[in-house]
Design a protein around this motif. Structure first.
Motif, PDB file in Angstrom:
ATOM      1  N   ASP A 123      -2.226   6.072  -9.310  1.00 15.36           N
ATOM      2  CA  ASP A 123      -1.619   6.681 -10.536  1.00 15.36           C
ATOM      3  C   ASP A 123      -0.098   6.065 -10.085  1.00 15.36           C
ATOM      4  O   ASP A 123       1.286   5.279 -10.846  1.00 15.36           O
ATOM      5  CB  ASP A 123      -1.575   7.610 -11.140  1.00 15.36           C
ATOM      6  CG  ASP A 123      -2.543   7.590 -11.747  1.00 15.36           C
ATOM      7  OD1 ASP A 123      -3.290   6.578 -12.140  1.00 15.36           O
ATOM      8  OD2 ASP A 123      -3.112   8.432 -12.329  1.00 15.36           O
ATOM      9  N   ALA A 124       0.665   6.556  -9.156  1.00 15.22           N
ATOM     10  CA  ALA A 124       2.056   6.480  -8.914  1.00 15.22           C
ATOM     11  C   ALA A 124       2.373   4.743  -8.504  1.00 15.22           C
ATOM     12  O   ALA A 124       3.745   4.887  -8.693  1.00 15.22           O
ATOM     13  CB  ALA A 124       2.528   7.642  -8.030  1.00 15.22           C
ATOM     14  N   GLU A 125       1.898   4.679  -7.270  1.00 20.89           N
ATOM     15  CA  GLU A 125       1.800   2.947  -7.235  1.00 20.89           C
ATOM     16  C   GLU A 125       1.668   2.426  -8.427  1.00 20.89           C
ATOM     17  O   GLU A 125       2.761   1.303  -8.550  1.00 20.89           O
ATOM     18  CB  GLU A 125       0.173   2.531  -6.488  1.00 20.89           C
ATOM     19  CG  GLU A 125       0.614   3.066  -4.906  1.00 20.89           C
ATOM     20  CD  GLU A 125      -0.726   2.524  -3.863  1.00 20.89           C
ATOM     21  OE1 GLU A 125      -0.237   1.711  -2.683  1.00 20.89           O
ATOM     22  OE2 GLU A 125      -2.168   2.366  -4.778  1.00 20.89           O
ATOM     23  N   ARG A 126       0.911   2.360  -9.461  1.00 19.35           N
ATOM     24  CA  ARG A 126       1.068   1.729 -11.019  1.00 19.35           C
ATOM     25  C   ARG A 126       2.132   1.657 -11.446  1.00 19.35           C
ATOM     26  O   ARG A 126       3.222   0.825 -11.893  1.00 19.35           O
ATOM     27  CB  ARG A 126      -0.150   1.865 -11.628  1.00 19.35           C
ATOM     28  CG  ARG A 126      -0.182   1.158 -13.113  1.00 19.35           C
ATOM     29  CD  ARG A 126      -1.437   1.885 -13.871  1.00 19.35           C
ATOM     30  NE  ARG A 126      -2.005   3.124 -13.752  1.00 19.35           N
ATOM     31  CZ  ARG A 126      -1.740   3.901 -14.613  1.00 19.35           C
ATOM     32  NH1 ARG A 126       0.025   3.714 -15.419  1.00 19.35           N
ATOM     33  NH2 ARG A 126      -1.400   5.151 -14.396  1.00 19.35           N
ATOM     34  N   LEU A 127       2.719   3.626 -11.419  1.00 16.13           N
ATOM     35  CA  LEU A 127       3.727   3.440 -12.929  1.00 16.13           C
ATOM     36  C   LEU A 127       5.042   3.080 -11.645  1.00 16.13           C
ATOM     37  O   LEU A 127       5.928   2.570 -12.637  1.00 16.13           O
ATOM     38  CB  LEU A 127       3.875   4.997 -12.842  1.00 16.13           C
ATOM     39  CG  LEU A 127       2.717   5.019 -13.954  1.00 16.13           C
ATOM     40  CD1 LEU A 127       3.454   7.193 -13.927  1.00 16.13           C
ATOM     41  CD2 LEU A 127       2.957   4.462 -15.378  1.00 16.13           C
ATOM     42  N   LEU A 128       4.968   3.332 -10.685  1.00 15.80           N
ATOM     43  CA  LEU A 128       6.441   3.083  -9.849  1.00 15.80           C
ATOM     44  C   LEU A 128       6.915   1.654  -8.870  1.00 15.80           C
ATOM     45  O   LEU A 128       7.866   1.373  -8.202  1.00 15.80           O
ATOM     46  CB  LEU A 128       6.654   4.067  -9.051  1.00 15.80           C
ATOM     47  CG  LEU A 128       6.318   5.293  -9.196  1.00 15.80           C
ATOM     48  CD1 LEU A 128       6.968   6.687  -8.692  1.00 15.80           C
ATOM     49  CD2 LEU A 128       7.968   6.016  -9.947  1.00 15.80           C
ATOM     50  N   ALA A 129       5.389   0.436  -9.369  1.00 21.46           N
ATOM     51  CA  ALA A 129       5.545  -1.134  -9.044  1.00 21.46           C
ATOM     52  C   ALA A 129       7.191  -1.603  -9.430  1.00 21.46           C
ATOM     53  O   ALA A 129       7.526  -1.223 -10.085  1.00 21.46           O
ATOM     54  CB  ALA A 129       4.687  -1.454  -9.746  1.00 21.46           C
ATOM     55  N   GLY A 130       7.953  -1.302  -7.664  1.00 22.91           N
ATOM     56  CA  GLY A 130       9.072  -2.337  -7.472  1.00 22.91           C
ATOM     57  C   GLY A 130      10.088  -1.317  -8.164  1.00 22.91           C
ATOM     58  O   GLY A 130      11.561  -2.243  -8.026  1.00 22.91           O
TER      59      GLY A 130
END
Length: 267
Positions: free
Chosen positions: A66-73
């Motif tokens: 979830d963190a990877e998805r929300l904070l991408a870039g």
């Protein structure tokens, strides 16, 4: 983003999450302006959509995706801990996935919000964070343009207020008002009729008030029990009440806000 696994709750990188009350977080001056905590992926999503900046994120491994998805870039440190470390650090069982330390945005001047509004909610000294969050949710769902709060009102960005509001504190513009009678001057200066919701002799029924067609309304709500102060009632142009049945004299302030906003918006 960078993922950093941490096994010690005493690690200095976790200072933003360690046994700090949200009042203390407001006073953290690095970065300037203080911090607040966004709890859960849904709340963080809405905070990011509102343009708020992340300082760091605390997550358990099972919610890493979830963190990877929300904070991408985004250039944000993500601290990965186990459940025991998370609970020992924060003082409660963290079961909503993600905690994020967020930069607290500067509040806009009240006159700026009022210039773009026709229906606003004014919260006077409501100290229960659950009620504040629920009122924001009603304001968002029923079309209020802004929420203005008194100097002693509970912080809408306290984590419980944010959670109860389902993150709508990030989508409804809000700011603080001065004390009465200065607050009345701000509202009247922007062309608002001040409607105090209260049980009082001579109060006007809410449906009758709404039918009278006031152009711009500031709906003033007070705390449970104590209700509105004398200063607020004296500043009001009209005292309005919700007609009740069944021997009930009033509703919880959050429920009352929803009823009043629906009636005012409907008209």
């Amino acid at each position: 983003m960078s993922f950093e696994s941490i096994e010690d709750a005493g690690d200095p990188r976790l200072v933003d999450y360690r046994d700090l009350t949200d009042v203390a977080l407001r006073r953290v001056m690095e970065p300037a302006g203080g911090l607040y905590i966004a709890e859960s992926a849904k709340v963080l999503t809405r905070a990011l959509a509102a343009g708020h900046r992340v300082r760091s994120v605390l997550v358990q491994d099972k919610w890493r995706a979830d963190a990877e998805r929300l904070l991408a870039g985004r250039d944000v440190p993500v601290y990965v801990v186990d459940a025991a470390v998370a609970e020992g650090l924060t003082g409660y069982a963290v079961h909503r996935g993600i905690l994020a330390a967020m930069h607290r945005p500067a509040l806009a001047p009240a006159a700026e919000l009022l210039a773009a509004s026709r229906l606003v909610v004014v919260l006077e000294d409501i100290v229960d964070h659950t009620n504040v969050g629920a009122i924001f949710r009603a304001a968002a769902g029923l079309g209020a343009d802004a929420v203005l709060i008194s100097p002693r009102c509970a912080d809408p960005l306290y984590r419980r207020s944010v959670r109860v509001s389902m993150g709508t504190v990030f989508q409804v513009p809000w700011t603080r008002l001065p004390e009465w009678p200065a607050a009345a001057g701000v509202l009247h200066g922007a062309g608002f009729d001040i409607a105090a919701l209260a049980l009082a002799e001579g109060a006007v029924a809410l449906d009758d008030y709404a039918a009278s067609g006031p152009g711009k309304v500031a709906l003033v709500l007070g705390a449970e029990g104590d209700g509105l102060s004398r200063a607020a009632l004296e500043a009001a142009d009209t005292v309005v009440t919700i007609p009740m049945a069944g021997g009930v004299d009033s509703l919880n302030v959050a429920a009352a806000s929803a009823v009043a906003l629906w009636e005012l918006r409907r008209r």
